[in-house]
Write a protein that holds these residues in place. Structure first.
Motif, PDB file in Angstrom:
ATOM      1  N   GLY A 173       0.814  -1.215   0.000  1.00  0.00           N
ATOM      2  CA  GLY A 173       0.000   0.000   0.000  1.00  0.00           C
ATOM      3  C   GLY A 173       0.844   1.259   0.000  1.00  0.00           C
ATOM      4  N   GLU A 174       0.635   2.111   0.994  1.00  0.00           N
ATOM      5  CA  GLU A 174       1.329   3.412   1.060  1.00  0.00           C
ATOM      6  C   GLU A 174       2.847   3.253   1.103  1.00  0.00           C
ATOM      7  OE1 GLU A 174       1.472   5.313   5.150  1.00  0.00           O
ATOM      8  OE2 GLU A 174       0.046   3.722   5.614  1.00  0.00           O
ATOM      9  N   PHE A 175       3.333   2.050   1.433  1.00  0.00           N
ATOM     10  CA  PHE A 175       4.781   1.864   1.581  1.00  0.00           C
ATOM     11  C   PHE A 175       5.452   1.349   0.308  1.00  0.00           C
ATOM     12  CE2 PHE A 175       3.049   1.370   5.894  1.00  0.00           C
ATOM     13  CZ  PHE A 175       3.709   2.424   6.500  1.00  0.00           C
ATOM     14  N   ALA A 176       4.646   1.058  -0.724  1.00  0.00           N
ATOM     15  CA  ALA A 176       5.226   0.523  -1.960  1.00  0.00           C
ATOM     16  C   ALA A 176       6.260   1.512  -2.493  1.00  0.00           C
ATOM     17  CB  ALA A 176       4.122   0.265  -2.988  1.00  0.00           C
ATOM     18  N   GLY A 177       7.431   0.986  -2.835  1.00  0.00           N
ATOM     19  CA  GLY A 177       8.492   1.840  -3.351  1.00  0.00           C
ATOM     20  C   GLY A 177       9.252   2.588  -2.263  1.00  0.00           C
ATOM     21  N   LYS A 178       8.801   2.491  -1.028  1.00  0.00           N
ATOM     22  CA  LYS A 178       9.460   3.236   0.056  1.00  0.00           C
ATOM     23  C   LYS A 178      10.185   2.328   1.042  1.00  0.00           C
ATOM     24  CE  LYS A 178       6.162   6.999  -0.147  1.00  0.00           C
ATOM     25  NZ  LYS A 178       4.904   7.480   0.421  1.00  0.00           N
ATOM     26  N   VAL A 179       9.700   1.128   1.183  1.00  0.00           N
ATOM     27  CA  VAL A 179      10.377   0.165   2.052  1.00  0.00           C
ATOM     28  C   VAL A 179      10.634  -1.088   1.220  1.00  0.00           C
ATOM     29  CG1 VAL A 179       9.167   1.033   4.096  1.00  0.00           C
ATOM     30  CG2 VAL A 179       8.265  -0.937   2.904  1.00  0.00           C
ATOM     31  N   ARG A 180      11.735  -1.761   1.485  1.00  0.00           N
ATOM     32  CA  ARG A 180      12.117  -2.884   0.646  1.00  0.00           C
ATOM     33  C   ARG A 180      12.185  -4.166   1.466  1.00  0.00           C
ATOM     34  NH1 ARG A 180      17.236  -3.087  -1.522  1.00  0.00           N
ATOM     35  NH2 ARG A 180      17.429  -0.949  -0.790  1.00  0.00           N
ATOM     36  N   GLN A 181      11.565  -5.211   0.935  1.00  0.00           N
ATOM     37  CA  GLN A 181      11.619  -6.502   1.611  1.00  0.00           C
ATOM     38  C   GLN A 181      12.945  -7.197   1.328  1.00  0.00           C
ATOM     39  OE1 GLN A 181       8.355  -9.145   0.792  1.00  0.00           O
ATOM     40  NE2 GLN A 181       9.184 -10.747   2.116  1.00  0.00           N
ATOM     41  N   VAL A 182      13.563  -7.727   2.363  1.00  0.00           N
ATOM     42  CA  VAL A 182      14.797  -8.509   2.192  1.00  0.00           C
ATOM     43  C   VAL A 182      14.693  -9.749   3.077  1.00  0.00           C
ATOM     44  CG1 VAL A 182      16.281  -6.509   1.661  1.00  0.00           C
ATOM     45  CG2 VAL A 182      16.002  -7.248   4.042  1.00  0.00           C
ATOM     46  N   PRO A 183      15.453 -10.790   2.770  1.00  0.00           N
ATOM     47  CA  PRO A 183      15.455 -11.961   3.650  1.00  0.00           C
ATOM     48  C   PRO A 183      16.015 -11.582   5.026  1.00  0.00           C
ATOM     49  CG  PRO A 183      16.554 -12.449   1.554  1.00  0.00           C
ATOM     50  CD  PRO A 183      16.322 -10.972   1.596  1.00  0.00           C
ATOM     51  N   TRP A 184      15.640 -12.328   6.019  1.00  0.00           N
ATOM     52  CA  TRP A 184      16.047 -12.069   7.408  1.00  0.00           C
ATOM     53  C   TRP A 184      17.564 -11.917   7.532  1.00  0.00           C
ATOM     54  CZ3 TRP A 184      15.514 -10.193  11.914  1.00  0.00           C
ATOM     55  CH2 TRP A 184      16.081 -10.757  13.059  1.00  0.00           C
ATOM     56  N   ASP A 185      18.331 -12.783   6.868  1.00  0.00           N
ATOM     57  CA  ASP A 185      19.796 -12.703   6.947  1.00  0.00           C
ATOM     58  C   ASP A 185      20.316 -11.342   6.496  1.00  0.00           C
ATOM     59  OD1 ASP A 185      20.128 -15.167   7.965  1.00  0.00           O
ATOM     60  OD2 ASP A 185      20.736 -16.137   6.073  1.00  0.00           O
ATOM     61  N   SER A 186      19.763 -10.838   5.385  1.00  0.00           N
ATOM     62  CA  SER A 186      20.218  -9.526   4.903  1.00  0.00           C
ATOM     63  C   SER A 186      19.762  -8.432   5.848  1.00  0.00           C
ATOM     64  CB  SER A 186      19.678  -9.176   3.516  1.00  0.00           C
ATOM     65  OG  SER A 186      19.555 -10.275   2.735  1.00  0.00           O
ATOM     66  N   LEU A 187      18.576  -8.587   6.390  1.00  0.00           N
ATOM     67  CA  LEU A 187      18.090  -7.570   7.327  1.00  0.00           C
ATOM     68  C   LEU A 187      19.075  -7.438   8.491  1.00  0.00           C
ATOM     69  CD1 LEU A 187      15.305  -5.900   7.417  1.00  0.00           C
ATOM     70  CD2 LEU A 187      14.842  -7.292   9.429  1.00  0.00           C
ATOM     71  N   VAL A 188      19.486  -8.593   9.000  1.00  0.00           N
ATOM     72  CA  VAL A 188      20.426  -8.623  10.129  1.00  0.00           C
ATOM     73  C   VAL A 188      21.738  -7.942   9.748  1.00  0.00           C
ATOM     74  CG1 VAL A 188      21.872 -10.232  11.474  1.00  0.00           C
ATOM     75  CG2 VAL A 188      19.414 -10.674  11.198  1.00  0.00           C
ATOM     76  N   GLU A 189      22.209  -8.243   8.554  1.00  0.00           N
ATOM     77  CA  GLU A 189      23.537  -7.752   8.158  1.00  0.00           C
ATOM     78  C   GLU A 189      23.548  -6.294   7.727  1.00  0.00           C
ATOM     79  OE1 GLU A 189      24.681 -10.736   5.321  1.00  0.00           O
ATOM     80  OE2 GLU A 189      24.628 -12.260   6.927  1.00  0.00           O
ATOM     81  N   ARG A 190      22.429  -5.793   7.237  1.00  0.00           N
ATOM     82  CA  ARG A 190      22.436  -4.449   6.641  1.00  0.00           C
ATOM     83  C   ARG A 190      21.869  -3.356   7.531  1.00  0.00           C
ATOM     84  NH1 ARG A 190      19.927  -5.706   0.851  1.00  0.00           N
ATOM     85  NH2 ARG A 190      20.038  -3.449   0.664  1.00  0.00           N
ATOM     86  N   SER A 191      21.200  -3.716   8.619  1.00  0.00           N
ATOM     87  CA  SER A 191      20.531  -2.692   9.426  1.00  0.00           C
ATOM     88  C   SER A 191      21.503  -1.917  10.300  1.00  0.00           C
ATOM     89  CB  SER A 191      19.483  -3.346  10.339  1.00  0.00           C
ATOM     90  OG  SER A 191      18.487  -3.966   9.578  1.00  0.00           O
ATOM     91  N   ASP A 192      21.328  -0.585  10.339  1.00  0.00           N
ATOM     92  CA  ASP A 192      21.994   0.224  11.360  1.00  0.00           C
ATOM     93  C   ASP A 192      21.169   0.183  12.648  1.00  0.00           C
ATOM     94  OD1 ASP A 192      24.155   1.223   9.723  1.00  0.00           O
ATOM     95  OD2 ASP A 192      22.614   2.353   8.646  1.00  0.00           O
TER      96      ASP A 192
END
Ligand code: GLV
Ligand code: GLV
Length: 329
Positions: A189-208
């Motif tokens: 919905g409102e988040f399309a193009g604004k937030v990106r889905q990634v696999p859990w492993d990438s989320l862990v590795e890329r998040s500040d």
């Protein structure tokens, strides 16, 4: 007269008034221990019990309970064995929606508070150690431009996402960690193009900033363990406004102590109200006493919803917010 409601801990108005308008109400003077609550539920004196997160409603209690339902004063219901309740024909209600924004505010507060070292800074001022403006005093992190990783993408995660976009954060999410489930643009919905889905492993590795918004269940218990902490950025900050046991708190203390990650902002703890040894001594943490939903209007709304859920169940209707899988309830 009529239905009898057992309230394990007094709730704000209009909750108690709604219940007493609908029937007889017993409010326990002190939080009951497990055996006391089990005996009260088994007594046959009460139609519905209105519970708090600290009340453990497990299979043995439910097997002997002579109540029609349990109305939990919370959105989370990890204190209740819902499958057992369903098997025993006991309805369960919760209070979703009304605390979404308040809890998202606390997540944002912890993001900003850890980034800008609010607890350390406050202490410096109170201790009389603020000696005037200095170029390199109490430097923190920028939130703008930092990567926010949302573990979970339910109501509260989305409310955090909305806020963080306003702060200029880059946003990634994993909807159901550690597993995966593709979320379509339509669902975004409102988040399309604004937030990106990634696999859990990438989320862990890329998040500040890695912010947890998952329910507590067998899949998410210790979702963040020593291994996950070890794969996070060494300056990353962990934010938890969900449930304490989603994080291995002893492993977190080790990671914070040894610079494996940069900091943590926590509103929930693994064994509340106790803290893991060493946690309170760490400067790079902001620790709150489970206050995500703690505003006057939100707690009143939770009281209203939990009372209406209880009344509906007692009167033979479905609660406004049912938790049981209804095809089986
Ligand atoms: C609070 O933690 C809730 O689940 O409402
Ligand atoms: C809880 O209300 C959630 O869906 O995040």
């Amino acid at each position: 007269m009529g239905n009898h409601y057992l309230v394990t801990t007094a709730i704000p108005e209009p909750g108690l008034q709604l219940l007493s308008d609908a029937g007889q109400v017993t409010v326990l003077p002190d939080p009951p221990d497990y055996a006391t609550l089990a005996a009260l539920c088994a007594s046959g004196d009460y139609d519905v019990v209105l519970t708090q997160l600290r009340d453990v409603i497990d299979e043995p209690l439910l097997a002997n309970a002579r109540v029609k339902g349990v109305s939990n004063y919370a959105v989370g219901y990890n204190n209740i064995d819902v499958d057992a309740a369903t098997r025993h024909g006991i309805l369960v209600g919760n209070t979703p929606g009304v605390l979404t924004d308040a809890t998202a505010d606390v997540a944002m507060l912890l993001i900003l508070g850890t980034a800008r070292r609010v607890v350390e800074s406050d202490r410096v001022v109170r201790d009389g150690k603020f000696l005037g403006w200095e170029p390199e005093f109490m430097l923190g992190r920028d939130v703008s431009g930092a990567v926010l990783g949302l573990a979970g993408f339910g109501r509260i995660a989305r409310a955090v996402a909305r806020r963080a976009l306003g702060f200029g954060m880059e946003e990634l999410f994993s909807p159901r960690p550690p597993g995966d489930r593709p979320v379509s643009d339509e669902e975004l919905g409102e988040f399309a193009g604004k937030v990106r889905q990634v696999p859990w492993d990438s989320l862990v590795e890329r998040s500040d900033f890695l912010s947890l918004h998952v329910p507590l269940n067998e899949q998410t218990r210790h979702l963040v363990d020593a291994d996950v902490l070890g794969r996070m950025k060494s300056d990353a900050i962990l934010i938890n406004t969900a449930r304490g046991p989603v994080v291995d708190e002893s492993a977190l203390v080790e990671a914070l102590r040894n610079g494996v990650i940069g900091g943590a902002g926590l509103d929930v703890f693994e064994d509340e109200p106790r803290l893991a040894a060493g946690l309170a001594e760490l400067p790079n943490t902001v620790l709150l006493p489970h206050v995500g939903s703690a505003t006057v209007p939100v707690r009143a709304e939770m009281a209203r919803l939990s009372a209406l859920n209880a009344i509906a169940i007692a009167e033979g209707r479905l609660p406004l917010h049912p938790v049981n899988p209804l095809s089986r309830a």
